[in-house]
Structure formats: C-alpha cells, structure tokens
Design a protein around this motif. Structure first.
Motif, short mmCIF file in Angstrom:
data_model
loop_
_atom_site.label_atom_id
_atom_site.label_comp_id
_atom_site.label_asym_id
_atom_site.label_seq_id
_atom_site.Cartn_x
_atom_site.Cartn_y
_atom_site.Cartn_z
N CYS A 217 -0.28 17.06 -14.48
CA CYS A 217 1.09 16.77 -13.86
C CYS A 217 2.19 17.77 -14.40
N ILE B 264 4.69 13.27 -7.17
CA ILE B 264 4.16 13.76 -8.28
C ILE B 264 3.24 14.89 -7.81
N MET C 73 0.85 18.08 -8.97
CA MET C 73 -0.18 18.40 -9.76
C MET C 73 -0.88 19.31 -9.43
N PHE D 50 2.55 8.17 -14.82
CA PHE D 50 2.23 9.54 -14.72
C PHE D 50 3.47 9.99 -15.70
#
Length: 75
Positions: free
Chosen positions: A10, A24, A26, A61
């Motif tokens: 992440c 998020i 990544m 996360f």
C-alpha cells in the motif's frame, strides 16, 4: 493454474474531505526477498486501486504495509 497469489504494498491512501470513502493505491512487491522474487517472476508488474466505503474496512489498510492478494475464478 487455479489461482494467482501476489504481494502488494500500500503506497498511498487517499481520503475524501468528509472521509466517506478512501481510495487504496497499491503496487506489487517484486524484490528484496527470495519469496518476492519467486512469485514476481510470473507477475512482475501492475497496480491495484480500490475504493472502500465501509468504515470498518478503513482500518485494515495501512500505508507502507504489504498484503497478499489471491485471485481465482469465481464459481
């Protein structure tokens, strides 16, 4: 092959002004350890972006943390 397992890091968590959802960001982990080099031989690149609107999932996360992602066909 029944599934693919990849390790992603992440890099960034983008929050909305009212924190109603988070995006998020990544990318794959492809080096540093023999384990990473083994899987990344077959999945050497990519990006994952998820929009999460469940506040309970926000805490799952963390920027800088690594996650396994398993991908397999849905029955």
């Amino acid at each position: 092959m029944s599934k693919v397992r990849a390790k992603f890091r992440c890099h960034f968590i983008q929050k909305t002004d009212d924190d109603s959802y988070r995006t998020i960001h990544m990318s794959p982990v492809t080096a540093d350890t023999p384990e990473n080099k083994t899987w990344s031989k077959y999945t050497p690149g990519g990006q994952l972006q998820m929009v999460v609107s469940n506040p309970a999932a926000f805490e799952l996360f963390e920027q800088g943390k690594e996650y396994f992602i398993d991908i397999q066909a849905a029955e």
